[in-house]
Scaffold this active site. Structure first.
Site, short mmCIF file in Angstrom:
data_model
loop_
_atom_site.label_atom_id
_atom_site.label_comp_id
_atom_site.label_asym_id
_atom_site.label_seq_id
_atom_site.Cartn_x
_atom_site.Cartn_y
_atom_site.Cartn_z
N ASP A 1 -68.00 170.23 19.44
CA ASP A 1 -66.67 170.64 19.86
C ASP A 1 -65.97 169.56 20.70
OD1 ASP A 1 -64.55 172.50 19.88
OD2 ASP A 1 -65.12 173.23 21.87
N ASP B 1 -65.35 166.28 16.31
CA ASP B 1 -64.61 167.48 15.94
C ASP B 1 -63.19 167.07 15.56
OD1 ASP B 1 -64.00 170.07 15.36
OD2 ASP B 1 -64.13 170.82 17.40
N ASP C 1 -56.47 169.09 19.11
CA ASP C 1 -56.50 170.53 18.87
C ASP C 1 -55.55 171.22 19.84
OD1 ASP C 1 -58.38 170.19 16.93
OD2 ASP C 1 -59.84 171.61 17.77
N ARG D 1 -56.05 168.30 7.55
CA ARG D 1 -55.42 168.82 8.77
C ARG D 1 -54.37 167.86 9.33
NH1 ARG D 1 -60.19 172.04 12.17
NH2 ARG D 1 -60.91 173.29 10.40
#
Length: 329
Positions: free
Chosen positions: A169, A194, A198, A249
């Protein structure tokens, strides 16, 4: 100096925001902040005239004139505008004169660097509210771990490199929960275990501009998961970014409103942009240059947790994708 420069633009933006206010309903393109004509410079000198074609040329020579110059949903971020200068004098992970020491301090700070080099982070570097991390004039690389923006507001991050983050993470820049008024500008991000950026857990009013993303898989996630309906408040602008061969993404969106414009995405591995549960994306004047994978836009059907609501509110518009000239500063 901090109170004198750059304030007029911020006051005018705030006045407009108070008059119009954000929309709380469905995605209205009127919600999208548009670029405003720059205010006249404080000096009409020949020097500023000759610099008219350069980024930020319209601002005065004050270091803090950067504040209030963001476009899009993060445009109200002032960072450490009203605080003193903090000088990073060491590349150590912690201790006096370190970046970590400046980021943890309470109250506004404008953080600048007197050194160049790599800072090896042994743990996430948490940034408190009203901070500007200004890497202009130096070359600063963060590795090992990344930045964590947790329950904070008014953050500006400019001209940093992020590379080689390791661990479960571990993101380059992790924005969660409930953080707001954030501007990430002219950063380079690659090779994290990761994500690179984010934005989740009710964090909102964020702009990511003129950043370079490369050598990575899951590049940018907006919205945590289908069960976190609080992410409906998320508003993010992404503009003039270069997604250079990253796999997927660019971004991947759940809930929230995202405005993409003047970005260049090439050579992706799965898809360029992905929309799912209740996401609302306005894609304007971008270039998508496919490699072996041709699908630019992906649609994933998801259900809101505990509800029978399927994907029903995706709103994607692509305008002039092929008629845009790349402007890369």
């Amino acid at each position: 100096m901090g109170n004198r420069h750059g304030r007029s633009g911020i006051d005018s933006y705030n006045s407009k925001f108070r008059e119009n206010g954000p929309s709380n309903g469905s995605f209205n393109y009127g919600d999208l902040p548009t670029a405003q004509p720059p205010p006249p410079p404080h000096s009409q000198s020949s020097t500023l005239t000759s610099m008219a074609s350069l980024p930020y040329a319209v601002v005065d020579c004050s270091l803090r004139a950067l504040a209030g110059r963001a476009e899009g949903f993060g445009r109200f971020s002032v960072g450490g505008l009203d605080g003193p200068l903090y000088h990073v004098t060491t590349l150590a992970d912690d201790g006096p004169g370190s970046l970590r020491d400046g980021c943890r301090r309470k109250g506004p700070l404008w953080i600048v660097f007197e050194v160049s080099g790599t800072i090896e982070l042994s743990s996430y570097l948490s940034v408190s509210s009203y901070k500007t991390i200004d890497g202009r004039g130096q070359r600063i690389k963060l590795t090992g771990k990344g930045l964590r923006l947790k329950e904070c507001e008014h953050i500006i991050i400019c001209n940093l490199e992020f590379e080689g983050g390791r661990g479960h993470d571990v993101d380059g820049i992790q924005i969660k929960p409930k953080s707001r008024h954030i501007w990430i500008d002219r950063c380079s991000l690659q090779d994290y275990d990761d994500g690179l950026i984010d934005i989740t857990r009710e964090s909102t009013d964020i702009t990511v501009s003129r950043c370079h993303f490369s050598r990575h898989d899951k590049t940018m996630l907006i919205g945590a998961d289908p069960s976190h309906t609080g992410d409906r408040c998320i508003r993010v602008t992404i503009h003039h970014c270069f997604f250079d061969g990253t796999r997927q993404r660019h971004p991947r969106v759940r809930f929230g409103k995202v405005h993409l414009y003047n970005n260049y995405t090439r050579g992706w591995g799965i898809y360029a942009v992905c929309a799912s549960v209740e996401s609302q994306i306005y894609s304007q004047c971008n270039i998508y240059e496919a490699g072996q994978k041709k699908k630019a836009f992906e649609y994933y059907t998801e259900k809101v947790s505990c509800l029978s609501l399927s994907l029903s509110s995706i709103n994607i518009s692509v305008i002039s994708m092929l008629a845009w000239q790349v402007l890369w500063f």
